[in-house]
Write an enzyme that holds these catalytic residues in place. Structure first.
Site, PDB file in Angstrom:
ATOM      1  N   GLU A 192       0.897  -1.185   0.083  1.00 51.14           N
ATOM      2  CA  GLU A 192       0.003   0.065   0.065  1.00 51.14           C
ATOM      3  C   GLU A 192       0.696   1.467   0.019  1.00 51.14           C
ATOM      4  OE1 GLU A 192      -4.140  -0.088   0.529  1.00 51.14           O
ATOM      5  OE2 GLU A 192      -2.934  -0.915  -0.999  1.00 51.14           O
TER       6      GLU A 192
ATOM      7  N   THR B 232      -5.993   7.708  -5.932  1.00 57.18           N
ATOM      8  CA  THR B 232      -5.745   7.933  -4.657  1.00 57.18           C
ATOM      9  C   THR B 232      -5.080   9.187  -4.297  1.00 57.18           C
ATOM     10  OG1 THR B 232      -6.275   5.554  -4.013  1.00 57.18           O
ATOM     11  CG2 THR B 232      -5.489   6.982  -2.379  1.00 57.18           C
TER      12      THR B 232
END
Length: 316
Positions: free
Chosen positions: A135, A189
């Site tokens: 991530e 994102t």
């Protein structure tokens, strides 16, 4: 160094809804029926201690530049695997950049697959750490997708250094449904995080803290109405992101008018998520949200009604 207990395994990891309104970067949950699959094999043609990605769609096959590859390598390192090579197939069930934890689902499925093939030596927190490595390279060091993807249910991230995760159990005798409406629109994102304010007024901090506390209480009590109210009440993140997703404000209004207990942006978006305690009502709410995306945002979208996934990533 553990020996492989299987020649090959197949795993599944669910989609996730992060933030849940006021819980930015510290609250998330897993949703049932959507997610990614990984097939992992012991492969004598792959150099010992390494991993090869043999099948994947639309993504890099370089394991150092791929969510599943990074998480798999991190898990192998934790286990101290030096004498076995592995090959991995990733089958995406989630669209990229949807706000449903697509990268986390790939990472979770891969980490769990490596752990399973070597006899399940690592616990869920260690697997979350492996997924966090992935991530961090893709969308930032936040566990509100990867933790619920691996652990299932609702998860509160109390601390990052050291990692401290608190699963929140929604009562099994209560119903909760998520209406997920995904438009044909990309909301990367990194771009959505860049839009966030660097400073916030004290009054907004107090408000969001109280809403996040109410959200946790609602989960533990199984109170879908209070959960919806808290989910809808973010005054910091949603107001800066919603204008970047065409029609989002109208979609939220349509969901609430159709009877949803609450509605917000799922993760960084563009998926909108509403909550309700009836699947039938969820279908009606979904139709109204799709209508609003088209009428106001001029975006085609797809609605689905899903339950909470209480298991998380698992061996198939």
């Amino acid at each position: 160094e553990p020996e492989p207990v299987f020649v090959s395994v197949k795993t599944f990891a669910p989609a996730t809804v992060a933030n849940l309104g006021p819980g930015f970067d510290f609250l998330g949950c897993a949703v049932d029926g959507l997610g990614d699959h990984v097939t992992l094999r012991v492969d004598p043609s792959v150099r010992a201690g390494e991993i090869s990605i043999s099948e994947i769609t639309k993504l890099s096959t370089n394991p150092l530049r791929n969510c599943a590859g990074i998480a798999a390598i991190a898990t192998m390192k934790m286990l101290g695997i030096r004498s076995v090579g592995l090959s991995l197939d990733l089958h995406k069930g989630l669209p990229l950049g949807s706000g449903l934890g697509s990268s986390a689902a790939s990472a979770a499925a891969a980490a769990v697959a490596v752990n399973e093939i070597f006899g399940r030596k690592l616990g869920s927190e260690e697997l979350v750490l492996a997924g966090l490595e992935s991530e961090a390279k893709v969308s930032g060091y936040h566990a509100d997708n990867i933790a619920p993807a691996i652990m299932g249910g609702f998860v509160l991230i109390r601390n990052y250094e050291p990692l401290d995760l608190k699963p929140l159990r929604f009562p099994s005798d209560k119903d909760l449904f998520f209406v997920l409406v995904s438009p044909e629109f990309e909301a990367p994102t990194k771009k959505m995080r860049a839009a966030l304010p660097t400073e916030i007024p004290m009054v907004h901090h107090v408000w969001n803290s109280s809403q996040a506390a109410a959200l946790v209480a609602a989960v533990l009590e199984g109170d879908a109405v209070m959960l919806g109210k808290a989910l809808s009440s973010d005054k910091i993140v949603e107001p800066t992101r919603a204008p970047l997703i065409p029609g989002m404000e109208a979609v939220k209004k349509a969901a609430l008018e159709a009877g949803a207990y609450g509605c917000t942006i799922s993760g960084a978006g563009p998926t909108a998520v509403a909550v309700i305690d009836s699947e039938e009502m969820g279908q009606v709410i979904g139709e109204k949200m799709v209508e609003a995306f088209w009428k106001v945002g001029h975006l085609k979208s797809v609605a689905s009604v899903k339950k909470l996934d209480k298991i998380g990533a698992r061996l198939v």
